[in-house]
Design a protein around this motif. Sequence first.
Motif, PDB file in Angstrom:
ATOM      1  N   ALA B 237      46.875  39.663  40.465  1.00  9.76           N
ATOM      2  CA  ALA B 237      46.186  38.694  39.371  1.00  9.76           C
ATOM      3  C   ALA B 237      45.996  37.578  40.409  1.00  9.76           C
ATOM      4  N   GLY B 242      41.349  39.463  41.538  1.00  9.35           N
ATOM      5  CA  GLY B 242      42.334  39.973  40.617  1.00  9.35           C
ATOM      6  C   GLY B 242      43.112  41.173  40.921  1.00  9.35           C
ATOM      7  N   SER B 243      42.660  41.581  42.194  1.00 12.24           N
ATOM      8  CA  SER B 243      43.201  42.749  42.831  1.00 12.24           C
ATOM      9  C   SER B 243      43.583  42.578  44.288  1.00 12.24           C
TER      10      SER B 243
END
Lengths: 325, 275
Positions: B237, B242-243
């Motif tokens: 996150a 966020g990945s």
Amino acid sequence: MEAKSAGQALSQNELCNDAGSMATTDTPDDANVVVEVHNLRKTYGSFVALDGVSFDIHRGETFALLGPNGAGKSTTIEILEGYRQRTSGEARVLGVDPGIGGLPWRAQLGIVLQSTGETGNVTVRELLTQFAGYYPAPRDVDEVIASVGLREKDKTRIGKLSGGQRRRVDVALGIIGNPALLFLDEPTTGFDPEARRQFWGLIRSLKASGTSILLTTHYLDEAAQLGDRAAVIAGGRLIDIGKIDEIGGAASRMPVVRWTDATGRRREERTPEPGRAVAALVAEAGGEPRDIEIARPTLEDVYLSLIGADSDDAYDSEPVEEVRA
Amino acid sequence: MTATATLPTFSPARSLALGIRRVPFELKMYFRAGDQVFFTFLFPTLIYSLFAAVFSDQELPGELTMATYYLPGMIAGAILLSGVQNLASDIAVEKSDGTLKRLGGSPLSPVSYFIGKLGQVVVTSVLQIGLLVGVAVLAFGAQLPTTAEAWGTIAWVYVLGIAACAFAGIALSAVPRSGKTATAVIIPIVLVLQFISGVYLQFSMLPSWLQTTSGLFPVRWMAQGLRSAFLPESWAAQEPTGSWDLWLVALNLGLWIIAALVLSRLTFRWIHKDR
């Protein structure tokens, strides 16, 4: 054909014809010619570094390329080594155009560059062993180390060697591949007289084993000791070419008789018959002339007169009186 | 004049054999050069030890210690140093001190020369990362990944990363004008890249424009790929999207490999050849 008749002064034109005919009279597949250069030109923008140089080097011959700094010696040798591209003209080294020579061609060459340089943190033996592996038929590493006089230093890192010792490493790297043709670009710069004599011995043994050599040097005694033939270049042009003991023509090799006359002036006379000249002086003086000497011009004297430098400022108080044959 | 004589050409196997023969020789030169050993080989371990010691009492979310947090970034930094800094300055120096000119006059193929360099980079970077990880685990208690998948990620990020950095180093070696200026040109580039790519500073703390800028270069992606292996999944996150975006890691490194390879092929010369 490079022998010249006595007293003949070669014009540039005759020279070119002479050199040109040398290149063309050799049959194309002449196995005895290892380097053929014909009308070689190299320009950098408007600057002409080489302006139509022609010469051949025969198998087994040591050929000295002489000339002042900036004459084009290194440009010539670097074109033949494949480092530089020529602008025009023809060049063959061991039968191959050096501009496109591949690795098998390089394997037959030995190159001692003018400038030395190496990171220096490997030993003499490590470096030579590494380079020996690049060649199909290298010489024995121990033998090469011994022949350049570095047996005591073989486990010393190159960075710790003196300038002259490093130069010997350069020479060792040049011969490690057992070359058919060896390029030596000012090989003995920085050598002391003893090291130079040892080096000459090494080169003579290479000559004896049939290696062809192209040598540039600033030491005219070195060229005289090692060379079979020489070419003098200046300003990118070939000034003269011939056997080492014939270059410059007979006139420039005419012996000089020097003495001090009755008024105390130093005199000299160039004559093909120095004995007769001395006899005349003896008769004239009614006895032994003062400070009499007969000298034959060295290669250095011949060279300096060829490139137009004053070879003899020790005796320049008196206009030189020349006796022509 | 003479027709070009037909000579036997040397086989690719010869180039390979001579290249492999050069690897131990290159390694010997590498480990005998004190500055190289310090600024390239030991540097990541020294900096890591400093950071891990200074921030040893800091606890991060997900039961993460700073010792573990810094490790993936520092490994990425090590790959960058071993590839770019090492090769770019090494080759630039060899170009200016006459080593390359001498090799160019020998029957050694440039291919063999580069096999020797790549071999040196692979061996030294593996030893360097081994030392770094060893110190991290034994002295600072860093946690290593436990899943095969994580180790697989480390493996492919390393392989692509070291290839991209080595080729980039070869390409960059054409830039310094002399051996003396080589480190002055190369070290600042490498240092700035590490600062903006999350090696020394926490990547998520950097302003987004800096994150975007560093996204052009491989270090940031190596660090991100390695973080995916070393950090808990919850930390994904913290990444810009966020990945972990592993496909972007592979894409960036793949493009760098191709671009740097083409660039080095175009710029490399044994010597500065004239017209």
